[in-house]
Motif scaffolding. Structure first.
Motif, short mmCIF file in Angstrom:
data_model
loop_
_atom_site.label_atom_id
_atom_site.label_comp_id
_atom_site.label_asym_id
_atom_site.label_seq_id
_atom_site.Cartn_x
_atom_site.Cartn_y
_atom_site.Cartn_z
N LEU A 95 -9.03 -79.50 18.36
CA LEU A 95 -8.47 -80.24 19.50
C LEU A 95 -7.70 -81.47 19.03
O LEU A 95 -6.71 -81.86 19.65
N LEU A 96 -8.17 -82.06 17.94
CA LEU A 96 -7.49 -83.24 17.40
C LEU A 96 -6.06 -82.91 16.99
O LEU A 96 -5.12 -83.67 17.30
N GLU A 97 -5.86 -81.79 16.31
CA GLU A 97 -4.53 -81.43 15.86
C GLU A 97 -3.61 -81.09 17.04
O GLU A 97 -2.41 -81.34 17.00
N ASP A 98 -4.16 -80.52 18.11
CA ASP A 98 -3.35 -80.25 19.30
C ASP A 98 -2.79 -81.55 19.86
O ASP A 98 -1.62 -81.61 20.28
N ALA A 99 -3.62 -82.59 19.90
CA ALA A 99 -3.19 -83.87 20.45
C ALA A 99 -2.19 -84.56 19.52
O ALA A 99 -1.21 -85.16 19.98
N VAL A 166 -28.48 -65.81 17.27
CA VAL A 166 -27.23 -66.28 16.66
C VAL A 166 -26.28 -66.84 17.71
O VAL A 166 -25.48 -67.73 17.40
N VAL A 167 -26.35 -66.35 18.95
CA VAL A 167 -25.51 -66.92 20.01
C VAL A 167 -25.92 -68.37 20.28
O VAL A 167 -25.06 -69.25 20.45
N LEU A 168 -27.23 -68.64 20.32
CA LEU A 168 -27.70 -70.00 20.54
C LEU A 168 -27.19 -70.94 19.47
O LEU A 168 -26.68 -72.03 19.76
N TRP A 169 -27.30 -70.53 18.21
CA TRP A 169 -26.82 -71.38 17.12
C TRP A 169 -25.30 -71.57 17.18
O TRP A 169 -24.80 -72.69 17.01
N SER A 170 -24.57 -70.50 17.42
CA SER A 170 -23.11 -70.58 17.44
C SER A 170 -22.61 -71.47 18.57
O SER A 170 -21.69 -72.28 18.36
N VAL A 171 -23.20 -71.35 19.75
CA VAL A 171 -22.77 -72.17 20.88
C VAL A 171 -23.03 -73.65 20.60
O VAL A 171 -22.19 -74.51 20.88
N ALA A 172 -24.21 -73.96 20.03
CA ALA A 172 -24.53 -75.35 19.73
C ALA A 172 -23.61 -75.92 18.66
O ALA A 172 -23.07 -77.03 18.81
N VAL A 173 -23.41 -75.17 17.59
CA VAL A 173 -22.58 -75.66 16.48
C VAL A 173 -21.12 -75.80 16.90
O VAL A 173 -20.45 -76.79 16.55
N CYS A 174 -20.62 -74.84 17.67
CA CYS A 174 -19.23 -74.92 18.12
C CYS A 174 -19.03 -76.09 19.07
O CYS A 174 -17.99 -76.76 19.03
N GLY A 175 -20.01 -76.34 19.94
CA GLY A 175 -19.91 -77.49 20.82
C GLY A 175 -19.85 -78.79 20.05
O GLY A 175 -19.05 -79.69 20.35
N LEU A 176 -20.69 -78.92 19.01
CA LEU A 176 -20.68 -80.13 18.20
C LEU A 176 -19.37 -80.26 17.42
O LEU A 176 -18.83 -81.37 17.28
N ALA A 177 -18.84 -79.14 16.92
CA ALA A 177 -17.58 -79.19 16.17
C ALA A 177 -16.44 -79.66 17.06
O ALA A 177 -15.64 -80.53 16.66
N LEU A 178 -16.34 -79.12 18.26
CA LEU A 178 -15.27 -79.53 19.17
C LEU A 178 -15.51 -80.94 19.69
O LEU A 178 -14.55 -81.69 19.94
N GLY A 179 -16.79 -81.32 19.86
CA GLY A 179 -17.09 -82.69 20.28
C GLY A 179 -16.66 -83.70 19.25
O GLY A 179 -16.06 -84.74 19.58
N SER A 181 -14.32 -83.20 17.13
CA SER A 181 -12.86 -83.15 17.12
C SER A 181 -12.26 -84.10 18.15
O SER A 181 -11.14 -84.60 17.96
N CYS A 182 -12.99 -84.35 19.22
CA CYS A 182 -12.49 -85.25 20.26
C CYS A 182 -12.67 -86.72 19.89
O CYS A 182 -12.02 -87.59 20.49
N LEU A 183 -13.54 -87.02 18.92
CA LEU A 183 -13.85 -88.41 18.57
C LEU A 183 -13.18 -88.88 17.29
O LEU A 183 -12.89 -90.07 17.15
N TRP A 260 -20.99 -80.15 23.92
CA TRP A 260 -20.08 -79.77 25.00
C TRP A 260 -19.87 -80.92 25.98
O TRP A 260 -18.82 -81.01 26.63
N GLY A 261 -20.87 -81.83 26.08
CA GLY A 261 -20.67 -83.02 26.91
C GLY A 261 -19.60 -83.93 26.34
O GLY A 261 -18.80 -84.51 27.08
N LEU A 262 -19.56 -84.06 25.00
CA LEU A 262 -18.50 -84.84 24.36
C LEU A 262 -17.12 -84.22 24.63
O LEU A 262 -16.14 -84.95 24.86
#
Length: 275
Positions: A95-99, A166-179, A181-183, A260-262
């Protein structure tokens, strides 16, 4: 001699009717395929799955009648690190690179909503992280049936039960990665922040705090130990962990909510646009 003004060449084709989310996700996956570092990040996890499958063959050659379910779970735990690195390299700058490069203006100047833009990015990243898990799981399961006639207790359902894990881990890790990216202010800093933060938290939780408190309970603060605590719920045949399974589930859900909140609060916006 001056040239006469010419208009744009007439476009010939059929407009795409695909959903914007799918188009954005597909474009992001195409970029990953053409990027050496991101390709290596995903390929390293798949290669580890191949190595684990080869280890099954070695166990068979050593004379074992069957394999151990714990070996499969150990592979999943190791793949969590590969998924974290892949999410950091691919998702943290996303998301950072998009901005920074003006892509956000291009997306939103078309019939694409902000939610569709974010959902497309999230879908692509989550799918990539799942692939780091799913391909090794398929290889390992196939190898188990090819190399061994007898399977350990609970093995028939084990690869299927691994899906929500693996879905639980992936969703959590992806949310943190994108979060992250926003900061962050740079893609490299975002990647290092996610990887370094996870490694630091794991070391503090598993080494520093237990030594200071003379107790093993702080170890549950590591997300890797949180995932391990969930395993007896999904695979009852393995020995229960020192921590209640619901603690691990609550921790992983909390990390997903934070990440995901971030994204929901700090996602990139057009210049001059308020929060």
């Amino acid at each position: 001699m001056t040239e006469a003004p010419r208009g744009y060449t007439e476009w010939v084709g059929t407009p795409s009717t695909s959903a914007p989310i799918g188009v954005i996700a597909a474009d992001e996956l195409r970029r990953v395929r053409n990027n050496v570092w991101t390709f290596l990040a995903v390929g390293a996890g798949v290669a580890w799955g191949v190595a684990s499958t080869i280890e099954l063959y070695q166990i068979k050659q050593a004379g074992a009648a069957t394999h151990d379910l714990q070996g499969f779970l150990d592979m999943l735990g190791q793949l969590q690190w590969f998924t974290l690195v892949a999410a950091a390299i691919i998702g943290a700058p996303m998301l950072l690179e998009d901005a920074r490069r003006g892509a956000l203006e291009l997306y939103l100047s078309r019939p694409v909503t902000r939610l569709q833009h974010l959902a497309g990015k999230a879908l692509a990243l989550t799918w990539l992280c799942l692939m780091v898990f799913l391909l090794p799981i398929l290889l390992y399961a196939a190898g188990a049936y090819i190399f061994f006639d007898d399977q350990p207790e609970g093995w028939t359902a084990a690869p299927w039960v691994a899906l929500p894990y693996v879905v639980l881990w992936s969703v959590a890790v992806c949310g943190l990665a994108l979060g992250v990216s926003c900061l962050a202010r740079s893609g490299r800093a975002a990647s290092l922040l996610l990887i370094g933060g996870a490694v630091t938290l794991h070391i503090i939780a598993t080494t520093l705090l237990p030594n200071l408190t003379e107790s093993t309970w702080p170890a549950i603060l590591s997300p890797f130990n949180a995932m391990q605590a969930i395993q007896p719920w999904l695979w009852p045949s393995i020995q229960a962990d020192d921590f209640p399974a619901w603690w691990g589930l609550a921790e992983m859900l909390a990390l997903a909510v934070v990440g995901w909140g971030l994204v929901a609060r700090f996602h990139p916006r057009l210049r001059g646009e308020g929060p």
